[in-house]
Scaffold this motif. Structure first.
Motif, PDB file in Angstrom:
ATOM      1  N   GLY A 328      32.549  35.821  27.207  1.00  0.00           N
ATOM      2  CA  GLY A 328      32.522  34.697  28.181  1.00  0.00           C
ATOM      3  C   GLY A 328      31.331  33.937  27.916  1.00  0.00           C
ATOM      4  O   GLY A 328      30.585  34.095  27.059  1.00  0.00           O
ATOM      5  N   ARG A 329      31.084  32.982  28.751  1.00  0.00           N
ATOM      6  CA  ARG A 329      29.954  31.929  28.692  1.00  0.00           C
ATOM      7  C   ARG A 329      29.147  32.098  30.026  1.00  0.00           C
ATOM      8  O   ARG A 329      29.448  32.673  30.809  1.00  0.00           O
ATOM      9  CB  ARG A 329      30.740  30.636  28.489  1.00  0.00           C
ATOM     10  N   ARG A 330      28.052  31.319  29.747  1.00  0.00           N
ATOM     11  CA  ARG A 330      26.969  31.366  30.945  1.00  0.00           C
ATOM     12  C   ARG A 330      27.498  30.618  32.195  1.00  0.00           C
ATOM     13  O   ARG A 330      28.260  29.718  31.643  1.00  0.00           O
ATOM     14  CB  ARG A 330      25.877  30.690  30.413  1.00  0.00           C
ATOM     15  N   VAL A 331      26.886  30.983  33.053  1.00  0.00           N
ATOM     16  CA  VAL A 331      27.544  30.601  34.375  1.00  0.00           C
ATOM     17  C   VAL A 331      27.109  29.269  34.583  1.00  0.00           C
ATOM     18  O   VAL A 331      27.784  28.213  34.629  1.00  0.00           O
ATOM     19  CB  VAL A 331      27.293  31.422  35.741  1.00  0.00           C
ATOM     20  N   GLN A 332      25.695  29.020  34.402  1.00  0.00           N
ATOM     21  CA  GLN A 332      24.939  27.616  34.414  1.00  0.00           C
ATOM     22  C   GLN A 332      25.311  26.898  33.298  1.00  0.00           C
ATOM     23  O   GLN A 332      25.256  27.267  31.934  1.00  0.00           O
ATOM     24  CB  GLN A 332      23.354  28.033  34.639  1.00  0.00           C
ATOM     25  N   GLU A 333      25.543  25.660  33.511  1.00  0.00           N
ATOM     26  CA  GLU A 333      25.961  24.718  32.235  1.00  0.00           C
ATOM     27  C   GLU A 333      24.623  24.281  31.779  1.00  0.00           C
ATOM     28  O   GLU A 333      23.593  24.481  32.567  1.00  0.00           O
ATOM     29  CB  GLU A 333      26.687  23.536  32.664  1.00  0.00           C
ATOM     30  N   HIS A 341      26.346  31.449  25.340  1.00  0.00           N
ATOM     31  CA  HIS A 341      27.001  32.612  25.081  1.00  0.00           C
ATOM     32  C   HIS A 341      26.632  33.343  26.417  1.00  0.00           C
ATOM     33  O   HIS A 341      25.634  33.550  26.818  1.00  0.00           O
ATOM     34  CB  HIS A 341      26.404  33.309  23.996  1.00  0.00           C
ATOM     35  N   GLY A 342      27.606  33.797  26.879  1.00  0.00           N
ATOM     36  CA  GLY A 342      27.541  35.052  28.004  1.00  0.00           C
ATOM     37  C   GLY A 342      28.128  36.215  27.823  1.00  0.00           C
ATOM     38  O   GLY A 342      28.037  36.588  26.737  1.00  0.00           O
ATOM     39  N   ALA A 343      28.652  36.874  28.934  1.00  0.00           N
ATOM     40  CA  ALA A 343      29.202  38.302  28.616  1.00  0.00           C
ATOM     41  C   ALA A 343      30.666  38.487  28.943  1.00  0.00           C
ATOM     42  O   ALA A 343      31.533  38.015  28.126  1.00  0.00           O
ATOM     43  CB  ALA A 343      28.274  39.240  29.625  1.00  0.00           C
ATOM     44  N   ALA A 344      31.124  38.991  30.061  1.00  0.00           N
ATOM     45  CA  ALA A 344      32.463  39.358  30.372  1.00  0.00           C
ATOM     46  C   ALA A 344      33.372  38.123  30.404  1.00  0.00           C
ATOM     47  O   ALA A 344      33.075  37.062  30.940  1.00  0.00           O
ATOM     48  CB  ALA A 344      32.631  40.226  31.677  1.00  0.00           C
ATOM     49  N   SER A 345      34.375  38.344  30.199  1.00  0.00           N
ATOM     50  CA  SER A 345      35.525  37.030  30.244  1.00  0.00           C
ATOM     51  C   SER A 345      37.001  37.596  30.862  1.00  0.00           C
ATOM     52  O   SER A 345      37.147  38.613  31.252  1.00  0.00           O
ATOM     53  CB  SER A 345      35.745  36.585  28.996  1.00  0.00           C
ATOM     54  N   VAL A 346      37.968  36.842  31.004  1.00  0.00           N
ATOM     55  CA  VAL A 346      39.383  37.236  31.455  1.00  0.00           C
ATOM     56  C   VAL A 346      40.291  37.468  30.236  1.00  0.00           C
ATOM     57  O   VAL A 346      40.294  36.701  29.013  1.00  0.00           O
ATOM     58  CB  VAL A 346      39.786  35.884  31.975  1.00  0.00           C
ATOM     59  N   MET A 347      40.940  38.679  30.304  1.00  0.00           N
ATOM     60  CA  MET A 347      42.037  38.805  29.337  1.00  0.00           C
ATOM     61  C   MET A 347      43.334  38.547  29.984  1.00  0.00           C
ATOM     62  O   MET A 347      43.532  38.712  31.354  1.00  0.00           O
ATOM     63  CB  MET A 347      42.231  40.067  29.071  1.00  0.00           C
ATOM     64  N   MET A 348      44.304  38.171  29.509  1.00  0.00           N
ATOM     65  CA  MET A 348      45.694  37.861  29.938  1.00  0.00           C
ATOM     66  C   MET A 348      46.760  38.704  29.311  1.00  0.00           C
ATOM     67  O   MET A 348      46.460  39.107  28.004  1.00  0.00           O
ATOM     68  CB  MET A 348      46.099  36.542  29.509  1.00  0.00           C
ATOM     69  N   ALA A 349      47.773  38.976  29.745  1.00  0.00           N
ATOM     70  CA  ALA A 349      49.031  39.636  29.346  1.00  0.00           C
ATOM     71  C   ALA A 349      50.260  39.114  29.962  1.00  0.00           C
ATOM     72  O   ALA A 349      50.226  38.841  31.132  1.00  0.00           O
ATOM     73  CB  ALA A 349      48.765  41.233  29.355  1.00  0.00           C
ATOM     74  N   PHE A 350      51.377  39.116  29.178  1.00  0.00           N
ATOM     75  CA  PHE A 350      52.479  38.882  29.759  1.00  0.00           C
ATOM     76  C   PHE A 350      53.470  39.427  28.414  1.00  0.00           C
ATOM     77  O   PHE A 350      53.319  39.888  27.490  1.00  0.00           O
ATOM     78  CB  PHE A 350      52.822  37.467  29.737  1.00  0.00           C
ATOM     79  N   GLY A 351      54.987  39.361  29.030  1.00  0.00           N
ATOM     80  CA  GLY A 351      56.028  40.076  28.153  1.00  0.00           C
ATOM     81  C   GLY A 351      56.273  41.545  28.505  1.00  0.00           C
ATOM     82  O   GLY A 351      55.644  41.771  29.380  1.00  0.00           O
ATOM     83  N   ASP A 380      24.736  35.842  33.604  1.00  0.00           N
ATOM     84  CA  ASP A 380      26.070  35.857  32.834  1.00  0.00           C
ATOM     85  C   ASP A 380      27.000  36.896  33.739  1.00  0.00           C
ATOM     86  O   ASP A 380      26.364  37.686  34.504  1.00  0.00           O
ATOM     87  CB  ASP A 380      25.976  36.526  31.716  1.00  0.00           C
ATOM     88  N   VAL A 381      28.269  36.634  33.336  1.00  0.00           N
ATOM     89  CA  VAL A 381      29.246  37.670  34.202  1.00  0.00           C
ATOM     90  C   VAL A 381      29.020  39.157  33.876  1.00  0.00           C
ATOM     91  O   VAL A 381      29.068  39.321  32.475  1.00  0.00           O
ATOM     92  CB  VAL A 381      30.710  37.155  34.010  1.00  0.00           C
ATOM     93  N   ARG A 382      29.081  39.775  34.871  1.00  0.00           N
ATOM     94  CA  ARG A 382      28.698  41.185  34.699  1.00  0.00           C
ATOM     95  C   ARG A 382      30.245  41.787  34.221  1.00  0.00           C
ATOM     96  O   ARG A 382      31.311  41.679  35.077  1.00  0.00           O
ATOM     97  CB  ARG A 382      28.210  42.055  35.462  1.00  0.00           C
ATOM     98  N   TYR A 383      30.650  42.817  33.434  1.00  0.00           N
ATOM     99  CA  TYR A 383      32.059  43.293  33.022  1.00  0.00           C
ATOM    100  C   TYR A 383      32.216  44.316  34.295  1.00  0.00           C
ATOM    101  O   TYR A 383      31.419  45.169  35.050  1.00  0.00           O
ATOM    102  CB  TYR A 383      32.101  44.080  32.123  1.00  0.00           C
ATOM    103  N   GLU A 384      33.521  44.486  34.675  1.00  0.00           N
ATOM    104  CA  GLU A 384      34.068  45.359  35.868  1.00  0.00           C
ATOM    105  C   GLU A 384      35.133  46.140  35.024  1.00  0.00           C
ATOM    106  O   GLU A 384      35.021  47.548  35.451  1.00  0.00           O
ATOM    107  CB  GLU A 384      34.727  44.609  36.887  1.00  0.00           C
ATOM    108  N   THR A 385      35.888  45.724  34.276  1.00  0.00           N
ATOM    109  CA  THR A 385      36.914  46.363  33.530  1.00  0.00           C
ATOM    110  C   THR A 385      36.524  46.509  32.081  1.00  0.00           C
ATOM    111  O   THR A 385      36.240  45.500  31.418  1.00  0.00           O
ATOM    112  CB  THR A 385      38.337  45.777  33.434  1.00  0.00           C
ATOM    113  N   ASP A 386      36.358  48.015  31.687  1.00  0.00           N
ATOM    114  CA  ASP A 386      36.053  48.255  30.108  1.00  0.00           C
ATOM    115  C   ASP A 386      37.316  47.590  29.302  1.00  0.00           C
ATOM    116  O   ASP A 386      38.352  48.289  29.727  1.00  0.00           O
ATOM    117  CB  ASP A 386      36.031  49.652  30.164  1.00  0.00           C
ATOM    118  N   PHE A 387      36.957  46.866  28.222  1.00  0.00           N
ATOM    119  CA  PHE A 387      38.192  46.300  27.735  1.00  0.00           C
ATOM    120  C   PHE A 387      38.721  47.411  27.036  1.00  0.00           C
ATOM    121  O   PHE A 387      40.163  47.352  26.592  1.00  0.00           O
ATOM    122  CB  PHE A 387      37.733  45.300  26.794  1.00  0.00           C
ATOM    123  N   ARG A 388      38.154  48.499  26.665  1.00  0.00           N
ATOM    124  CA  ARG A 388      38.908  49.773  25.900  1.00  0.00           C
ATOM    125  C   ARG A 388      40.094  50.342  26.997  1.00  0.00           C
ATOM    126  O   ARG A 388      40.980  50.874  26.543  1.00  0.00           O
ATOM    127  CB  ARG A 388      37.794  50.670  25.492  1.00  0.00           C
TER     128      ARG A 388
END
Lengths: 419, 477
Positions: A328-333, A341-351, A380-388
């Protein structure tokens, strides 16, 4: 990067000989291994997606103050309710189709996906997401390892890459995953015209059929040629695909159209790779009406067309779409009306059988260094869910594979229950 | 005519392959003298741009990017200074900058100018990024870094043009460390933030009115936007080991960037990383460089105060370069493959514009690397679609020259073996596997007995040439 491509090639080529030992059986193999069964479409947003602009915690008081030119006004977000911590959330205003899927209960949004000590490098970050290994990014990718887990000989169309080069995630030991940008251009030509194609193709196929162990680089190229010849005729059947919806005329949507064609013709592919770029928005991000809005339109319009096409054809229940980005990207513009460049971001899923909804919690955007939902001094956003753990659920619950073996560890704990 | 395999190896690596006449001339000079001629190219006249203009009078490479792509390809094929052009390609990949983002910011005209204009073509006599790489192909790497930090295309590409003291822009600072010099693992996040502050005020300004053809952009140092405080790094900045760039008056603030660039250029990891990259560009992608090679080349680079000419000369003169195991031990980049095929097959009647779409399908559009890391090299070039695109380029190149090809083959094909060796002498692919050789003979014999008649050659000569140029063996250089 510690990964050595050369070691990989060396390991890979010996295995290619096995993978291509019995091409004449491959059509039967395809039927036995995959046709008509579940498949996975991975969507990669290349460059590092500013997911705070995709899924917006619009009531966070620091959202507007830390993003004076980039913040989307609360009233213009597509509001979708709150996460379990009570953070009000809105999708980017261009994500109208995805909001409809969300409202129908079909879209899962997994907030703060990432890993400890997130890399801020595009290349290391992509390698980490590709190999599912933050410690040492060596060897094939996680999807390649999934393909390698099939009993040989592997159908060369088990994987289908729509990008020009093979992404690290799809690099396998047992097969060269074909890259098919446009099914109707995936053909072999002769300088003497159509009448001579057969004779020349037969010769070229024979020339590349041997994989000499003492010439691994020649073997690699031969294996790629063999994979091309082994897939030409089946891919040609996809070239004539007539979709049930009109796809936008851009590379991302046309790649998805090709995937839909492959699914509709029950070609047997298990894993598809689709990517779209331009997410490295260091400057002039223009979230509402400019660069980022265009990115969101491309994403939304392509995925929505794909979703509707699959649903019309009764293919949606066999197909799982999962989206990610390398960070993900930095909080502050920054001073260029962009984000670094930042840290955690959002994943999406459907279907498939996805249980739609919001998973995980949004970060608090307070710059207070003691804020546990951010890292790097409140930047930066700290991760909560391990992508693995997301990968593990996809492998175990959807593909029926063994995530522990493929990911090299047990990451099932804490996995969001979207499947 | 048998050719000197060492010279051919040298010209595939330090150039883009060779025609028979060139190979004979270089062979006469000898291996070491040829290397001198390649490295010390300044005395060789450079008339290639004029020749391109003469052959494509309506082309406008300083204003239309596809024309610039054609001109560059023309240079690769026709330059009398092949190593200079090869280094331009090396630097284009090293400092990978993509036209499309720049065009999105400053328009197609300005972006083409920034990428490709020569000084003669530019309204203010400035040079595009490609000309920067030509000028600095083999001089000093530190100077090249300094020039690239001020290069308008780079200032747009990595957003330095908006790097201000209130909010520093990290993009260029990160990549100058991670990709251009010391490499990942050699610096900390804090170095990126400090580096961004170093380059605050290194901005871009427009001269003239927007959208006027005479408008252009130029670097300017804006002292009012420079962060004058001291900057701390995790590695040595000065010769005495100090890790601090001192606080300076804004008027003298450009020295910050010079300090950092000098420190990065002479950093031992930069020397080793360049040595490894030169190894895989010039010598082998199959064998890794041994520690002795890396140490020796890094040493030459550091001892020569970051000069590239002695460094590249040492690479070409190294034992690793001359080793037989290095022959054909690289995967050709698409432009290497295309330029070599144009040289070896010939390109009469084949407009270079027809090579641009095939190159994109092979995965290499010039001036459009996929990201700042450059192209993924080696095996990554060989996806199935890219392999088909290579074969199909060969088909189109040869399909347009069928009559010439059949005429040239006439009399050279009394037997299938004779016709095959006629082409293998001219084309010099990596040694064919026995199975591939047999398959080609079987192709020639297919459909009846071999008579070597003109009627047979009209089909089989282009077909054979296509199969060789499209073979896996020919993809290796």
């Amino acid at each position: 990067m510690k990964f050595s491509r050369r070691d990989f090639v060396r390991g890979g080529v010996a295995a290619f000989s096995v993978g291509f030992a019995a091409p004449r059986f491959l059509c039967d193999v395809a039927l036995a291994q995959g046709a008509g069964s579940r498949n996975l479409v991975v969507v990669y947003l290349s460059g590092g997606n500013d997911s705070l602009s995709m899924l917006i915690p619009y009531l966070d008081p620091f959202y507007a103050t830390r993003r004076p030119t980039l913040a989307v006004p609360a009233g213009q977000t597509l509001q979708i309710g709150s996460d379990r911590a009570g953070n009000a959330l809105g999708l980017h205003p261009r994500l109208t189709g995805l909001r409809s899927i969300f409202n129908e209960g079909g879209l899962a949004l997994i907030q703060r996906s990432g890993y400890e000590n997130s890399s801020r490098s595009h290349f290391e970050g992509t390698d980490i997401w590709s190999t599912a290994n933050p410690e040492t990014t060596q060897g094939p990718g996680w999807l390649g390892r999934y393909l390698d887990s099939f009993p040989p000989p592997l159908d060369p169309l088990s994987g289908w890459n729509t990008a020009g080069e093979t992404p690290r995630s799809l690099q396998a030991r047992m097969t060269a995953v074909p890259s098919i940008l446009n099914p109707s251009a995936y053909a072999f030509q002769s300088p003497n015209g159509a009448a001579e194609v057969g004779a020349e193709r037969a010769c070229a196929t024979r020339m590349s059929s041997h994989l000499p162990v003492h010439r691994p680089h020649l073997s690699f190229v031969n294996a790629s040629a063999q994979a091309a010849f082994a897939t030409l005729d089946r891919v040609a059947t996809v070239g004539a695909y007539a979709p049930t919806v009109v796809y936008p005329n851009n590379g991302f949507a046309l790649a998805l159209r090709g995937v839909a064609g492959a699914l509709a013709s029950r070609i047997g592919t298990r894993v598809f790779w689709v990517q779209t770029g331009g997410y490295d928005t260091h400057a002039a991000q223009n979230t509402l009406n400019g660069t980022y809005a265009t990115l969101m339109s491309t994403l939304n319009d392509g995925l929505t067309a794909f979703y509707q096409d699959l649903r019309n054809q009764g293919l949606l229940s066999d197909t799982l779409v999962v989206q990610f980005s390398e960070f993900g990207r930095r909080v502050q513009e920054n001073g260029s009306a962009g984000t670094d460049h930042g840290a955690a971001s959002v994943m999406m899923a459907f279907g498939g059988p996805v249980r739609g909804g919001v998973y995980g919690t949004a970060p608090s955007l307070s710059p207070d260094p003691s804020n546990q939902t951010l890292e790097n001094g409140g930047s930066d956003v700290r991760y909560e869910t391990d992508f693995r753990s997301v990968y593990a659920r996809v492998l175990d619950n959807w593909l029926g594979a063994d995530s522990v073996g493929i990911l090299g560890g047990d990451f099932r704990a804490g996995s969001p229950e979207f499947l | 005519m048998a050719q000197d395999p060492r010279i051919q190896h040298l010209l595939r690596r330090a150039g883009f392959g060779t025609t028979g006449a060139d190979a004979a001339r270089y062979s006469q000079r000898g291996f070491a003298a040829t290397i001198e001629e390649l490295v010390d190219f300044a005395s060789i006249p450079d008339a290639v741009d004029a020749a391109f203009t003469a052959s494509e009078p309506s082309s406008s490479p300083s204003t239309a990017i596809n024309d610039a792509r054609q001109r560059w390809l023309y240079r690769m094929v026709n330059s009398r200074r092949p190593l200079q052009e090869k280094m331009v390609l090396f630097w284009h990949n090293h400092f990978a900058t993509a036209y499309s983002k720049i065009a999105g910011r400053v328009g197609a005209l300005g972006a083409t100018q920034m990428m490709a204009a020569t000084r003669q073509e530019h309204p203010a006599g400035m040079r595009g990024q490609l000309e920067l790489f030509r000028e600095y192909a083999l001089p000093n790497f530190r100077d090249l870094l300094f020039e690239i930090a001020k290069d308008p295309a780079m200032l747009v590409w990595l957003d330095g043009r908006a790097n201000t003291k209130a909010r520093p822009q990290e993009n260029f600072a990160r990549e100058i460390m991670e990709l251009f010099t010391i490499g990942i693992g050699q610096f900390a996040e804090a170095d990126v933030y400090a580096g961004a502050r170093v380059f605050t005020g290194w901005n871009l300004q427009r001269v003239g009115e927007a959208n006027e053809p005479t408008t252009y952009y130029q670097f300017f140092y804006n002292p009012g936007q420079h962060d004058t405080d001291a900057k701390e790094f995790s590695f040595a900045i000065h010769g005495n080991g100090s890790r601090t760039i001192p606080a300076r008056a804004a008027s003298a603030g450009m020295q910050d960037g010079l300090d950092l660039i000098a420190a990065l250029a002479r950093h031992p990891e930069t020397a080793r990383r360049l040595a490894r990259r030169l190894w895989s560009f010039f010598i082998s992608e199959i064998q890794p460089p041994d520690a002795a090679f890396v140490g020796q080349i890094a040493n030459v680079y550091l001892q020569s105060d970051c000069h590239m000419a002695p460094t590249v000369r040492a690479v070409l003169l190294s034992r690793g370069f001359a080793a037989q195991s290095s022959y054909f031990a690289r995967y050709s980049w698409p432009v290497e493959y295309v330029a070599r095929a144009l040289k070896e097959v010939g390109s009469a009647g084949f407009p270079l514009s027809s090579a641009l779409s095939p190159l994109a399908n092979m995965g290499q559009q010039l001036f459009e690397p996929p990201d700042v890391g450059g192209w993924s090299l080696g095996t990554s070039w060989f996806s199935t679609a890219a392999m088909l695109a290579r074969m199909n380029f060969a088909s189109s190149l040869i399909g347009r020259q069928r009559a010439d090809i059949a005429r040239a083959a006439s009399g050279n094909g009394p037997t299938p073996e004779a016709l095959l060796s006629f082409y293998l002498d001219r084309l010099t692919p990596a040694p064919l596997e026995p199975g591939a050789y047999e398959a080609l003979l079987a192709y020639l014999r297919g459909g009846g007995d071999w008579a070597g008649s003109d009627a047979q050659l009209r089909i089989k000569a282009p077909g054979l040439l296509h199969l060789i140029v499209g073979s896996s063996e020919y993809q290796l250089v």
